[in-house]
Design an enzyme around this catalytic site. Structure first.
Site, PDB file in Angstrom:
ATOM      1  N   SER A 164      16.262  10.294 -70.764  1.00 45.76           N
ATOM      2  CA  SER A 164      14.811  10.422 -70.956  1.00 45.76           C
ATOM      3  C   SER A 164      14.094   9.411 -70.074  1.00 45.76           C
ATOM      4  CB  SER A 164      14.420  10.230 -72.432  1.00 45.76           C
ATOM      5  OG  SER A 164      14.558   8.879 -72.787  1.00 45.76           O
ATOM      6  N   ILE A 187      12.205   7.143 -67.444  1.00 50.90           N
ATOM      7  CA  ILE A 187      12.309   6.854 -66.009  1.00 50.90           C
ATOM      8  C   ILE A 187      13.664   7.314 -65.452  1.00 50.90           C
ATOM      9  CG2 ILE A 187      12.351   4.968 -64.320  1.00 50.90           C
ATOM     10  CD1 ILE A 187      10.439   3.409 -66.216  1.00 50.90           C
ATOM     11  N   SER A 220      11.373  -4.962 -64.208  1.00 50.44           N
ATOM     12  CA  SER A 220      10.093  -4.667 -64.854  1.00 50.44           C
ATOM     13  C   SER A 220       9.036  -5.604 -64.278  1.00 50.44           C
ATOM     14  CB  SER A 220      10.209  -4.917 -66.364  1.00 50.44           C
ATOM     15  OG  SER A 220       8.922  -5.021 -66.933  1.00 50.44           O
ATOM     16  N   TYR A 258      13.307 -10.488 -73.125  1.00 48.14           N
ATOM     17  CA  TYR A 258      13.253  -9.324 -72.221  1.00 48.14           C
ATOM     18  C   TYR A 258      12.704  -9.755 -70.857  1.00 48.14           C
ATOM     19  CZ  TYR A 258      11.714  -4.724 -70.423  1.00 48.14           C
ATOM     20  OH  TYR A 258      11.492  -3.605 -69.659  1.00 48.14           O
ATOM     21  N   LYS A 302      14.707  -9.414 -67.263  1.00 46.76           N
ATOM     22  CA  LYS A 302      14.218  -8.629 -66.126  1.00 46.76           C
ATOM     23  C   LYS A 302      14.013  -9.514 -64.898  1.00 46.76           C
ATOM     24  CE  LYS A 302      14.377  -4.581 -67.984  1.00 46.76           C
ATOM     25  NZ  LYS A 302      15.164  -3.472 -67.419  1.00 46.76           N
ATOM     26  N   THR A 340       6.469   6.245 -71.331  1.00 48.73           N
ATOM     27  CA  THR A 340       7.750   6.714 -71.899  1.00 48.73           C
ATOM     28  C   THR A 340       7.804   6.254 -73.364  1.00 48.73           C
ATOM     29  OG1 THR A 340       8.970   4.678 -71.454  1.00 48.73           O
ATOM     30  CG2 THR A 340       8.936   6.302 -69.676  1.00 48.73           C
TER      31      THR A 340
HETATM   32  P1  NAP Z   1      13.103   5.414 -72.429  1.00 48.71           P
HETATM   33  O1  NAP Z   1      12.179   6.516 -72.088  1.00 48.71           O
HETATM   34  O2  NAP Z   1      13.141   4.893 -73.812  1.00 48.71           O
HETATM   35  O3  NAP Z   1      14.571   5.867 -71.988  1.00 48.71           O
HETATM   36  C1  NAP Z   1      15.653   4.995 -72.157  1.00 48.71           C
HETATM   37  C2  NAP Z   1      16.918   5.735 -71.802  1.00 48.71           C
HETATM   38  O4  NAP Z   1      18.008   4.826 -71.827  1.00 48.71           O
HETATM   39  C3  NAP Z   1      17.262   6.832 -72.773  1.00 48.71           C
HETATM   40  O5  NAP Z   1      17.903   7.863 -72.044  1.00 48.71           O
HETATM   41  C4  NAP Z   1      18.239   6.174 -73.743  1.00 48.71           C
HETATM   42  O6  NAP Z   1      19.029   7.192 -74.345  1.00 48.71           O
HETATM   43  C5  NAP Z   1      18.985   5.257 -72.768  1.00 48.71           C
HETATM   44  N1  NAP Z   1      19.575   4.029 -73.322  1.00 48.71           N
HETATM   45  C6  NAP Z   1      19.019   3.126 -74.143  1.00 48.71           C
HETATM   46  N2  NAP Z   1      19.873   2.126 -74.387  1.00 48.71           N
HETATM   47  C7  NAP Z   1      21.008   2.405 -73.702  1.00 48.71           C
HETATM   48  C8  NAP Z   1      22.265   1.771 -73.545  1.00 48.71           C
HETATM   49  N3  NAP Z   1      22.563   0.623 -74.177  1.00 48.71           N
HETATM   50  N4  NAP Z   1      23.202   2.339 -72.758  1.00 48.71           N
HETATM   51  C9  NAP Z   1      22.933   3.495 -72.127  1.00 48.71           C
HETATM   52  N5  NAP Z   1      21.781   4.153 -72.222  1.00 48.71           N
HETATM   53  C10 NAP Z   1      20.820   3.605 -73.005  1.00 48.71           C
HETATM   54  O7  NAP Z   1      12.838   4.115 -71.515  1.00 48.71           O
HETATM   55  P2  NAP Z   1      12.190   3.943 -70.059  1.00 48.71           P
HETATM   56  O8  NAP Z   1      10.793   3.521 -70.248  1.00 48.71           O
HETATM   57  O9  NAP Z   1      12.495   5.097 -69.223  1.00 48.71           O
HETATM   58  O10 NAP Z   1      12.971   2.648 -69.567  1.00 48.71           O
HETATM   59  C11 NAP Z   1      13.994   2.717 -68.612  1.00 48.71           C
HETATM   60  C12 NAP Z   1      14.121   1.362 -67.917  1.00 48.71           C
HETATM   61  O11 NAP Z   1      12.884   1.030 -67.311  1.00 48.71           O
HETATM   62  C13 NAP Z   1      14.473   0.195 -68.835  1.00 48.71           C
HETATM   63  O12 NAP Z   1      15.414  -0.623 -68.175  1.00 48.71           O
HETATM   64  C14 NAP Z   1      13.166  -0.537 -69.015  1.00 48.71           C
HETATM   65  O13 NAP Z   1      13.367  -1.924 -69.226  1.00 48.71           O
HETATM   66  C15 NAP Z   1      12.520  -0.292 -67.669  1.00 48.71           C
HETATM   67  N6  NAP Z   1      11.068  -0.405 -67.676  1.00 48.71           N
HETATM   68  C16 NAP Z   1      10.280   0.470 -68.378  1.00 48.71           C
HETATM   69  C17 NAP Z   1       8.895   0.308 -68.330  1.00 48.71           C
HETATM   70  C18 NAP Z   1       7.963   1.257 -69.047  1.00 48.71           C
HETATM   71  O14 NAP Z   1       6.747   0.967 -69.100  1.00 48.71           O
HETATM   72  N7  NAP Z   1       8.425   2.357 -69.565  1.00 48.71           N
HETATM   73  C19 NAP Z   1       8.331  -0.739 -67.613  1.00 48.71           C
HETATM   74  C20 NAP Z   1       9.149  -1.601 -66.937  1.00 48.71           C
HETATM   75  C21 NAP Z   1      10.514  -1.428 -66.966  1.00 48.71           C
HETATM   76  P3  NAP Z   1      19.927   6.969 -75.681  1.00 48.71           P
HETATM   77  O15 NAP Z   1      18.981   6.619 -76.781  1.00 48.71           O
HETATM   78  O16 NAP Z   1      20.634   8.264 -75.889  1.00 48.71           O
HETATM   79  O17 NAP Z   1      20.866   5.865 -75.344  1.00 48.71           O
END
Ligand code: NAP
Length: 329
Positions: free
Chosen positions: A95, A97, A221, A234, A238, A269
């Site tokens: 899901s 990113i 991040s 966190y 990062k 997300t």
């Molecule tokens: P998201 O929509 O919640 O998706 C997270 C994904 O990672 C899901 O597919 C989840 O699936 C999987 N996941 C979670 N924990 C895991 C683990 N221990 N091992 C393997 N898979 C795992 O999150 P997102 O916003 O796309 O975030 C992705 C990355 O971007 C993260 O590293 C986050 O720190 C970074 N980020 C996000 C933002 C933002 O604003 N969204 C900003 C800066 C950085 P399951 O539940 O099935 O494991």
């Protein structure tokens, strides 16, 4: 008489030129339709040798066809996907990113192995991308678990014969609170998943990637540049990823493996629901960013495809912010 012969010859030459142009156009059109899977011929020529296990019908496994997308390049020339026949492993990709990145790499021609912790998420995401005609496989992998990482590596090798790109998207933040108020258990969990696991997974893949001059993208991040009070450890994890990017870039440059880092801002997300669901924070972000919107997962996908592609062959050790704005010089 002489003049009318000359005119006739000129008309004939013009007609010939026109024929050549039309022929060339229709060939290009046919190539495009074939690559898009819109004409039948390709179906009987499905490249299955790269993915020998495909036809065995594994649960949630590869779509039996590596149909490649056709994308218009900046020069206006049609070409097969820029990542054609390359293999990408993307963690945390069912899901948000990671999912958008996996889809884009597959649209650009790569065979992509998606993964995350929960089987039902893996099945759902793989089925969705396969329905789009993309060459995608899914397997459960909690990146913090050594046995899951081993299985991910073994599976990618068994089914794809190697790995070119690793994108480490899985990241967690189990606590909203201060750094000093964080228990040792939570420290371990965040550092294990966010910082250690990309390095450990890469060390397992390295022997196979170095034969193929691959590329690695870590996902940090904007909190690495601007720590947010409530994000404590966190933020630390990062920021550590920026250091990991530069260190790995140095270590792997002699092997022709590039390592770069995506630095997302607030992207819509599930992970960032607290941010984008909060009206006053949203207003503040809109005012700060001037872009008048927060990011979408797809905003992060193209840059990762670029970093994997030969167009980025002399780029390594970089952090690229996809954040609407970044005051980093
Ligand atoms: P998201 O929509 O919640 O998706 C997270 C994904 O990672 C899901 O597919 C989840 O699936 C999987 N996941 C979670 N924990 C895991 C683990 N221990 N091992 C393997 N898979 C795992 O999150 P997102 O916003 O796309 O975030 C992705 C990355 O971007 C993260 O590293 C986050 O720190 C970074 N980020 C996000 C933002 C933002 O604003 N969204 C900003 C800066 C950085 P399951 O539940 O099935 O494991």
């Amino acid at each position: 008489m002489k003049g009318s012969d000359e005119r006739a010859r000129r008309r004939w030459r013009e007609a010939e030129n026109l024929m050549h142009i039309l022929e060339a156009k229709s060939t290009r059109l046919a190539d495009g339709l074939e690559a898009e899977g819109l004409i039948q011929q390709e179906a009987s020529q499905t490249p299955t040798t790269m993915l020998p296990a495909v036809a065995r019908g594994h649960r949630g496994w590869f779509h039996p066809c590596a149909r490649l997308s056709v994308r218009m390049s900046s020069t206006g020339i049609d070409r097969k996907g820029i990542l054609a026949e390359r293999v990408a492993v993307v963690t945390g990709s069912t899901s948000g990113i990671g999912f958008a990145i996996a889809r884009r790499l597959a649209q650009d021609g790569a065979h992509v192995v998606i993964s995350s912790r929960k089987q039902q998420n893996v099945d759902r995401a793989a089925a969705q991308l396969q329905r789009e005609g993309l060459s995608v496989a899914g397997i459960v992998c909690h990146v913090g678990k050594a046995e899951d990482r081993e299985r991910l590596v073994a599976t990618a090798l068994e089914h794809c014969g190697g790995v070119d790109f690793l994108v480490c998207c899985a990241g967690v933040n189990p606590l909203v609170g201060s750094t000093l108020g964080t228990s040792e258990q939570i420290w371990d969990k965040i550092l294990n998943v966010n910082v250690k696991s990309p390095a450990l997974l890469l060390s397992q893949l390295l022997p196979y990637m170095e034969k193929r001059k691959g590329a690695v993208t870590l996902v940090s991040s904007i909190a690495a540049y601007f720590p947010r009070m409530e994000l404590g450890v966190y933020n630390v994890s990062k920021t550590a990823l920026l250091a990991l990017t530069r260190t790995l870039a140095l270590e792997l440059a002699p092997k022709d493996i590039r390592v770069n880092c995506l630095v997302p801002g607030v992207i819509k997300t599930d992970f960032s629901k607290v941010s984008h669901g909060n009206e006053s924070l949203l207003k503040y972000l809109r005012e700060c960013l001037q872009m008048q919107r927060i990011g979408e997962p797809e905003d992060c996908a193209g840059v990762v495809s670029f970093l994997c592609s030969p167009d980025a062959s002399y780029i390594t050790g970089e952090n690229i912010a996809v954040a609407g704005f970044s005051s980093r010089l």
